[in-house]
Design a protein around this motif. Structure first.
Motif, PDB file in Angstrom:
ATOM      1  N   MET A   1       4.461  -9.955  36.728  1.00 40.70           N
ATOM      2  CA  MET A   1       5.151  -9.105  36.154  1.00 40.70           C
ATOM      3  C   MET A   1       4.833  -8.468  34.656  1.00 40.70           C
ATOM      4  SD  MET A   1       7.718  -7.810  37.961  1.00 40.70           S
ATOM      5  CE  MET A   1       6.964  -8.115  39.509  1.00 40.70           C
TER       6      MET A   1
ATOM      7  N   SER B   1      11.247  -3.311  40.021  1.00 43.07           N
ATOM      8  CA  SER B   1       9.855  -4.117  40.409  1.00 43.07           C
ATOM      9  C   SER B   1      10.310  -5.412  40.951  1.00 43.07           C
ATOM     10  CB  SER B   1       9.333  -4.088  39.442  1.00 43.07           C
ATOM     11  OG  SER B   1       8.834  -2.602  38.411  1.00 43.07           O
TER      12      SER B   1
ATOM     13  N   HIS C   1      10.029  -7.767  29.384  1.00 44.80           N
ATOM     14  CA  HIS C   1      11.032  -7.021  28.634  1.00 44.80           C
ATOM     15  C   HIS C   1      11.502  -7.567  27.115  1.00 44.80           C
ATOM     16  CE1 HIS C   1      14.418  -4.682  28.025  1.00 44.80           C
ATOM     17  NE2 HIS C   1      15.321  -5.489  27.914  1.00 44.80           N
TER      18      HIS C   1
ATOM     19  N   TYR D   1      13.742   0.256  35.997  1.00 47.77           N
ATOM     20  CA  TYR D   1      12.323  -0.047  36.405  1.00 47.77           C
ATOM     21  C   TYR D   1      11.717  -1.358  36.582  1.00 47.77           C
ATOM     22  CZ  TYR D   1      10.810   4.809  35.136  1.00 47.77           C
ATOM     23  OH  TYR D   1      10.770   6.398  34.975  1.00 47.77           O
ATOM     24  N   ILE D   2      12.314  -2.150  35.541  1.00 50.19           N
ATOM     25  CA  ILE D   2      11.884  -3.654  35.726  1.00 50.19           C
ATOM     26  C   ILE D   2      12.759  -4.522  36.784  1.00 50.19           C
ATOM     27  CG2 ILE D   2      12.017  -5.946  34.264  1.00 50.19           C
ATOM     28  CD1 ILE D   2      11.857  -4.168  31.759  1.00 50.19           C
TER      29      ILE D   2
ATOM     30  N   ASN E   1       7.975  -4.917  25.969  1.00 55.96           N
ATOM     31  CA  ASN E   1       8.489  -3.714  26.364  1.00 55.96           C
ATOM     32  C   ASN E   1       9.301  -3.446  24.969  1.00 55.96           C
ATOM     33  OD1 ASN E   1       8.993  -1.168  27.799  1.00 55.96           O
ATOM     34  ND2 ASN E   1      11.090  -2.262  28.520  1.00 55.96           N
TER      35      ASN E   1
ATOM     36  N   LEU F   1       9.837   0.816  29.176  1.00 55.05           N
ATOM     37  CA  LEU F   1      10.223   1.050  30.589  1.00 55.05           C
ATOM     38  C   LEU F   1      11.877   0.680  30.436  1.00 55.05           C
ATOM     39  CD1 LEU F   1       7.614  -0.908  32.537  1.00 55.05           C
ATOM     40  CD2 LEU F   1       7.753   1.680  32.092  1.00 55.05           C
TER      41      LEU F   1
ATOM     42  N   LEU G   1       3.552  -4.718  34.753  1.00 60.04           N
ATOM     43  CA  LEU G   1       4.649  -3.763  33.991  1.00 60.04           C
ATOM     44  C   LEU G   1       3.746  -3.145  32.825  1.00 60.04           C
ATOM     45  CD1 LEU G   1       7.830  -5.581  34.689  1.00 60.04           C
ATOM     46  CD2 LEU G   1       7.319  -3.534  35.606  1.00 60.04           C
ATOM     47  N   THR G   2       2.977  -4.148  32.065  1.00 61.55           N
ATOM     48  CA  THR G   2       2.245  -3.836  31.022  1.00 61.55           C
ATOM     49  C   THR G   2       1.458  -2.595  31.369  1.00 61.55           C
ATOM     50  OG1 THR G   2       2.502  -5.860  29.931  1.00 61.55           O
ATOM     51  CG2 THR G   2       0.760  -4.413  29.210  1.00 61.55           C
TER      52      THR G   2
ATOM     53  N   ALA H   1       9.338 -10.956  34.237  1.00 57.00           N
ATOM     54  CA  ALA H   1       9.996  -9.747  33.647  1.00 57.00           C
ATOM     55  C   ALA H   1      10.716  -9.859  32.690  1.00 57.00           C
ATOM     56  CB  ALA H   1      10.818  -9.222  34.947  1.00 57.00           C
TER      57      ALA H   1
END
Length: 125
Positions: free
Chosen positions: A42, A72, A109, A68-69, A113, A64, A46-47, A105
């Motif tokens: 993740m 995913s 986050h 979205y997270i 993020n 994000l 995600l990055t 995640a």
């Protein structure tokens, strides 16, 4: 791009690559072999998505959205822990992998993020 130079992203990417090299050499260290890739998945993916979004929209402040997270994590859990084990015996469903996706995640986050600071944006221009 500064997003791709975040220390947690770089560490995650490096650890992922090192773990893959160990596996290619048939060196299996528990729990690294079984859960490290799932934990790092993740933050890495995600990055990359965050960097692509910032580049595409030319908006370094973009973060994000939480959904979205969440989506995913759900998609990875469904595909890799639900569907693939049904299709091929070499894949196994493991609830701990889902926990690893969630923790990864959360790491993304809470740490990656974030909007880029204003001085970083000025340096990029």
């Amino acid at each position: 791009m500064k997003t791709l130079r975040h220390p947690i992203f770089l560490a995650s990417l490096l650890l992922f690559c090192l773990n893959q090299v160990l596996e290619l050499l048939h060196i299996y260290i528990w729990p690294l072999h079984t859960h490290l890739d799932d934990l790092l998945c993740m933050p890495v993916i995600l990055t990359l998505i965050l960097a692509a979004e910032r580049l595409y929209f030319r908006n370094p402040y973009f973060v994000l959205p939480r959904h979205y997270i969440v989506v995913s994590v759900l998609l990875f859990s469904i595909v890799f822990e639900g569907i693939l084990p049904l299709l091929a015996a070499k894949y196994t469903a493991d609830a701990w992998d889902i926990v690893a996706y969630v923790v990864g995640a959360l790491i993304f986050h809470k740490n990656i993020n974030r909007s880029m600071p204003a001085q970083s944006i000025e340096a990029v221009k």
